[in-house]
Scaffold this motif. Structure first.
Motif, PDB file in Angstrom:
ATOM      1  N   ALA A 165      -2.999 -37.659  -4.166  1.00  0.00           N
ATOM      2  CA  ALA A 165      -4.063 -37.764  -3.199  1.00  0.00           C
ATOM      3  C   ALA A 165      -3.509 -37.706  -1.860  1.00  0.00           C
ATOM      4  CB  ALA A 165      -4.967 -39.036  -3.652  1.00  0.00           C
ATOM      5  N   ALA A 166      -4.482 -37.702  -0.876  1.00  0.00           N
ATOM      6  CA  ALA A 166      -3.909 -37.763   0.469  1.00  0.00           C
ATOM      7  C   ALA A 166      -3.434 -39.076   0.854  1.00  0.00           C
ATOM      8  CB  ALA A 166      -5.076 -37.396   1.243  1.00  0.00           C
ATOM      9  N   SER A 167      -3.764 -40.203   0.223  1.00  0.00           N
ATOM     10  CA  SER A 167      -3.770 -41.411   0.222  1.00  0.00           C
ATOM     11  C   SER A 167      -2.172 -41.871  -0.513  1.00  0.00           C
ATOM     12  CB  SER A 167      -4.803 -42.383  -0.339  1.00  0.00           C
ATOM     13  OG  SER A 167      -4.685 -42.243  -1.824  1.00  0.00           O
ATOM     14  N   GLY A 168      -1.623 -40.656  -1.155  1.00  0.00           N
ATOM     15  CA  GLY A 168      -0.374 -41.181  -1.689  1.00  0.00           C
ATOM     16  C   GLY A 168      -0.695 -41.406  -3.208  1.00  0.00           C
ATOM     17  N   ASP A 169      -1.858 -41.866  -3.547  1.00  0.00           N
ATOM     18  CA  ASP A 169      -2.038 -42.245  -5.031  1.00  0.00           C
ATOM     19  C   ASP A 169      -1.775 -41.045  -5.925  1.00  0.00           C
ATOM     20  OD1 ASP A 169      -2.851 -44.769  -4.275  1.00  0.00           O
ATOM     21  OD2 ASP A 169      -4.924 -44.048  -4.287  1.00  0.00           O
ATOM     22  N   GLY A 170      -0.992 -41.407  -7.235  1.00  0.00           N
ATOM     23  CA  GLY A 170      -0.784 -40.417  -8.114  1.00  0.00           C
ATOM     24  C   GLY A 170      -1.680 -40.631  -8.908  1.00  0.00           C
ATOM     25  N   TRP A 171      -2.286 -39.226  -9.679  1.00  0.00           N
ATOM     26  CA  TRP A 171      -3.128 -39.276 -10.805  1.00  0.00           C
ATOM     27  C   TRP A 171      -2.806 -38.043 -11.675  1.00  0.00           C
ATOM     28  CZ3 TRP A 171      -7.573 -42.148 -10.804  1.00  0.00           C
ATOM     29  CH2 TRP A 171      -7.892 -42.893  -9.547  1.00  0.00           C
ATOM     30  N   CYS A 172      -2.795 -38.495 -12.977  1.00  0.00           N
ATOM     31  CA  CYS A 172      -2.414 -37.568 -13.987  1.00  0.00           C
ATOM     32  C   CYS A 172      -3.302 -37.461 -15.159  1.00  0.00           C
ATOM     33  CB  CYS A 172      -0.994 -37.901 -14.717  1.00  0.00           C
ATOM     34  SG  CYS A 172       0.381 -37.689 -13.757  1.00  0.00           S
ATOM     35  N   TRP A 173      -3.507 -36.670 -16.051  1.00  0.00           N
ATOM     36  CA  TRP A 173      -4.536 -36.446 -17.053  1.00  0.00           C
ATOM     37  C   TRP A 173      -3.906 -35.408 -18.103  1.00  0.00           C
ATOM     38  CZ3 TRP A 173      -5.042 -35.108 -11.782  1.00  0.00           C
ATOM     39  CH2 TRP A 173      -4.979 -33.658 -11.657  1.00  0.00           C
ATOM     40  N   GLY A 174      -4.237 -35.657 -19.157  1.00  0.00           N
ATOM     41  CA  GLY A 174      -3.903 -34.688 -20.423  1.00  0.00           C
ATOM     42  C   GLY A 174      -3.181 -35.690 -21.352  1.00  0.00           C
ATOM     43  N   PHE A 175      -2.276 -34.982 -21.940  1.00  0.00           N
ATOM     44  CA  PHE A 175      -1.319 -35.458 -23.022  1.00  0.00           C
ATOM     45  C   PHE A 175      -0.672 -36.476 -22.432  1.00  0.00           C
ATOM     46  CE2 PHE A 175       2.227 -34.961 -26.276  1.00  0.00           C
ATOM     47  CZ  PHE A 175       1.701 -35.027 -27.440  1.00  0.00           C
ATOM     48  N   ASN A 176      -0.509 -37.629 -23.423  1.00  0.00           N
ATOM     49  CA  ASN A 176       0.011 -38.681 -22.909  1.00  0.00           C
ATOM     50  C   ASN A 176       0.829 -39.736 -23.961  1.00  0.00           C
ATOM     51  OD1 ASN A 176       0.580 -40.743 -20.910  1.00  0.00           O
ATOM     52  ND2 ASN A 176      -0.911 -41.914 -21.498  1.00  0.00           N
ATOM     53  N   GLN A 177       1.076 -38.614 -25.066  1.00  0.00           N
ATOM     54  CA  GLN A 177       1.948 -39.480 -26.149  1.00  0.00           C
ATOM     55  C   GLN A 177       3.153 -39.933 -25.810  1.00  0.00           C
ATOM     56  OE1 GLN A 177       0.365 -39.722 -28.920  1.00  0.00           O
ATOM     57  NE2 GLN A 177       1.925 -40.540 -30.296  1.00  0.00           N
ATOM     58  N   SER A 178       3.898 -39.488 -25.043  1.00  0.00           N
ATOM     59  CA  SER A 178       5.255 -40.218 -24.551  1.00  0.00           C
ATOM     60  C   SER A 178       5.133 -40.715 -23.059  1.00  0.00           C
ATOM     61  CB  SER A 178       6.332 -38.898 -24.465  1.00  0.00           C
ATOM     62  OG  SER A 178       6.361 -38.002 -25.535  1.00  0.00           O
ATOM     63  N   GLY A 179       3.922 -41.119 -22.894  1.00  0.00           N
ATOM     64  CA  GLY A 179       3.451 -41.647 -21.491  1.00  0.00           C
ATOM     65  C   GLY A 179       3.696 -40.923 -20.127  1.00  0.00           C
ATOM     66  N   GLN A 180       3.782 -39.678 -20.397  1.00  0.00           N
ATOM     67  CA  GLN A 180       4.086 -38.882 -19.323  1.00  0.00           C
ATOM     68  C   GLN A 180       2.850 -38.999 -18.097  1.00  0.00           C
ATOM     69  OE1 GLN A 180       3.483 -37.989 -22.429  1.00  0.00           O
ATOM     70  NE2 GLN A 180       3.462 -35.725 -22.754  1.00  0.00           N
ATOM     71  N   LEU A 181       1.718 -39.613 -18.457  1.00  0.00           N
ATOM     72  CA  LEU A 181       0.703 -39.836 -17.247  1.00  0.00           C
ATOM     73  C   LEU A 181       0.968 -41.105 -16.634  1.00  0.00           C
ATOM     74  CD1 LEU A 181      -2.605 -38.914 -19.521  1.00  0.00           C
ATOM     75  CD2 LEU A 181      -1.036 -37.604 -18.308  1.00  0.00           C
ATOM     76  N   GLY A 182       2.072 -41.723 -16.882  1.00  0.00           N
ATOM     77  CA  GLY A 182       2.494 -43.009 -16.106  1.00  0.00           C
ATOM     78  C   GLY A 182       1.263 -43.931 -16.073  1.00  0.00           C
ATOM     79  N   ASN A 183       0.585 -44.158 -17.241  1.00  0.00           N
ATOM     80  CA  ASN A 183      -0.307 -45.169 -17.198  1.00  0.00           C
ATOM     81  C   ASN A 183      -0.544 -45.374 -18.549  1.00  0.00           C
ATOM     82  OD1 ASN A 183      -3.050 -46.435 -17.399  1.00  0.00           O
ATOM     83  ND2 ASN A 183      -3.080 -46.283 -15.127  1.00  0.00           N
ATOM     84  N   PHE A 184      -0.600 -46.649 -19.259  1.00  0.00           N
ATOM     85  CA  PHE A 184      -0.897 -46.790 -20.679  1.00  0.00           C
ATOM     86  C   PHE A 184      -2.309 -46.547 -21.244  1.00  0.00           C
ATOM     87  CE2 PHE A 184       2.987 -49.635 -19.740  1.00  0.00           C
ATOM     88  CZ  PHE A 184       3.668 -49.145 -20.632  1.00  0.00           C
ATOM     89  N   SER A 185      -3.166 -46.417 -20.390  1.00  0.00           N
ATOM     90  CA  SER A 185      -4.364 -46.065 -20.682  1.00  0.00           C
ATOM     91  C   SER A 185      -4.713 -44.902 -21.368  1.00  0.00           C
ATOM     92  CB  SER A 185      -5.564 -46.475 -19.471  1.00  0.00           C
ATOM     93  OG  SER A 185      -5.396 -45.701 -18.542  1.00  0.00           O
ATOM     94  N   ALA A 186      -5.335 -44.564 -22.425  1.00  0.00           N
ATOM     95  CA  ALA A 186      -5.176 -43.384 -22.814  1.00  0.00           C
ATOM     96  C   ALA A 186      -6.491 -43.114 -24.035  1.00  0.00           C
ATOM     97  CB  ALA A 186      -4.132 -42.732 -23.533  1.00  0.00           C
ATOM     98  N   GLU A 187      -6.966 -42.198 -24.308  1.00  0.00           N
ATOM     99  CA  GLU A 187      -7.898 -42.108 -25.186  1.00  0.00           C
ATOM    100  C   GLU A 187      -7.235 -41.191 -26.406  1.00  0.00           C
ATOM    101  OE1 GLU A 187     -11.618 -40.303 -23.702  1.00  0.00           O
ATOM    102  OE2 GLU A 187     -11.457 -41.256 -21.893  1.00  0.00           O
ATOM    103  N   PRO A 188      -7.967 -41.229 -27.615  1.00  0.00           N
ATOM    104  CA  PRO A 188      -7.316 -40.376 -28.843  1.00  0.00           C
ATOM    105  C   PRO A 188      -7.992 -39.035 -28.525  1.00  0.00           C
ATOM    106  CG  PRO A 188      -9.063 -41.843 -29.698  1.00  0.00           C
ATOM    107  CD  PRO A 188      -8.884 -42.008 -28.322  1.00  0.00           C
ATOM    108  N   CYS A 189      -7.007 -37.902 -28.781  1.00  0.00           N
ATOM    109  CA  CYS A 189      -7.436 -36.688 -29.016  1.00  0.00           C
ATOM    110  C   CYS A 189      -6.948 -36.031 -30.373  1.00  0.00           C
ATOM    111  CB  CYS A 189      -6.644 -35.733 -27.895  1.00  0.00           C
ATOM    112  SG  CYS A 189      -7.573 -35.964 -26.213  1.00  0.00           S
TER     113      CYS A 189
END
Length: 353
Positions: free
Chosen positions: A297-321
């Protein structure tokens, strides 16, 4: 060998110098801050302010460019006296562009992706043939695409799905010009497809399209550029494995293609062959990875979405797919079909997926 490789997502933190050493005094150590960073499939690279390139990770095909084939767990200097203005990591190779526009590639070269007219792996930078002056080169799975100052697009390497955009499916070991006569300001190479945007912001894609990653409303591969549907004007575009993402000048994110793990960021897990808007984001940049996407984001915040089985979103919160490749429909992986903020409270300059 200095250590084991890992799959990862790389973040470049504003104002954070990095110093690494490997205990081998024969190689220059990275002691300066990295000003840019790029993540390949199993290796990573970065540039210092003066344009010196360092790489680390998997190196069985020479993709670290240090003249060897041993894996490295810390950055090693890329051989040669080239100073690079930009660097991109691909499937098993790396490419860089100097300030004068010369392109160099190194690493795996079975399909001619090094671009020097051969199919032999290169363990140090090899000059891309053709004498073109590039402003950007994007490294894909086993191919690359670049654009010149005049907007001409060239691609080389693997071409099984027409991802070189030249109307054929024949591999090319030197750059060939993309068909269509468009002048591009940005270009992105994915695994089996590529995309570019014009000065007006119009997006075009070509290559594999089994999941709608070309965004033209079909799932038919195209060996020459086809217009992305929707009439959107993009400021930047990035191609991932089987999906694509772009950002408009207003900061709106759009993605299209495979969405089995929510990598389109629209809150769904159904693929789309036309652009869909990423939920609740105001992005300055975006990066499309294997089955996930990230943006800053313009603020410098990082955002990720999608596959997270290996923690690649940088956040532990996830839903099952559900795993779309499981014939029984019961295998479940962690994912997030909506953008989740990268943890740690850091301010990012860029993210490379």
């Amino acid at each position: 060998m200095c250590g084991k490789h890992v799959r990862k997502l790389l973040f470049l933190v504003l104002g954070a110098p990095i110093a690494f050493g490997c205990g081998d005094s024969s190689e220059p150590e990275l002691t300066a801050a990295l000003t840019s960073i790029t993540a390949g499939v199993l290796h990573s690279c970065g540039l210092t302010a003066d344009g010196q390139a360092f790489c680390w990770g998997w190196n069985r095909d020479g993709q670290l460019g240090n003249g060897e084939t041993d894996d490295r767990s810390v950055p090693v200097a890329v051989r040669g006296d080239q100073m690079f203005a930009s660097l991109r990591g691909g499937g098993g190779h790396t490419c860089g562009v100097t300030a004068s526009g010369d392109a160099y590639c190194w690493g795996f070269n079975l399909n001619g992706q090094v671009g020097n007219g051969s199919n032999a792996n290169a363990t140090e930078p090899a000059l891309v043939a053709g004498g073109h002056s590039f402003t950007k080169v994007s490294a894909g799975g086993s191919f690359n695409c670049g654009i010149t100052a005049g907007g001409d697009a060239y691609c080389w390497g693997w071409n099984a799905s027409g991802q070189l955009g030249v109307g054929t499916t024949t591999d090319e070991s030197t750059p060939v010009q993309v068909q269509g006569g468009m002048a591009f300001t940005d270009i992105a190479a994915g695994v089996q497809h590529a995309c570019g945007i014009t000065a007006q912001g119009d997006a075009y894609c070509w290559g594999g399209n089994g999941n709608g990653q070309l965004g033209d409303g079909s799932t038919t591969e195209a060996t020459a550029p086809v217009a992305v549907a929707g009439g959107l004007q993009f400021a930047a575009i990035e191609a991932g494995n089987r999906h694509t993402c772009g950002v408009t000048a207003a900061g709106d994110g759009y993605c299209w293609g495979d969405n089995a793990f929510g990598q389109l960021g629209d809150g769904e897990t159904s693929s789309s062959n036309v652009p869909v808007q990423v939920i609740d984001t105001d992005l300055a940049s975006v990066s499309a990875g294997g089955s996930y996407s990230c943006g800053v984001a313009a603020s410098g915040d990082g955002w990720c979405w999608g596959f997270n089985q290996s923690g690649q979103l940088g956040n532990f919160s996830a839903e099952p797919c559900l795993d779309p490749n499981d014939p029984n429909g019961v295998a479940v992986f962690a994912c997030s079909p909506t953008p989740t903020q990268v943890g740690g409270g850091l301010s990012f300059k860029m993210i490379s997926a």
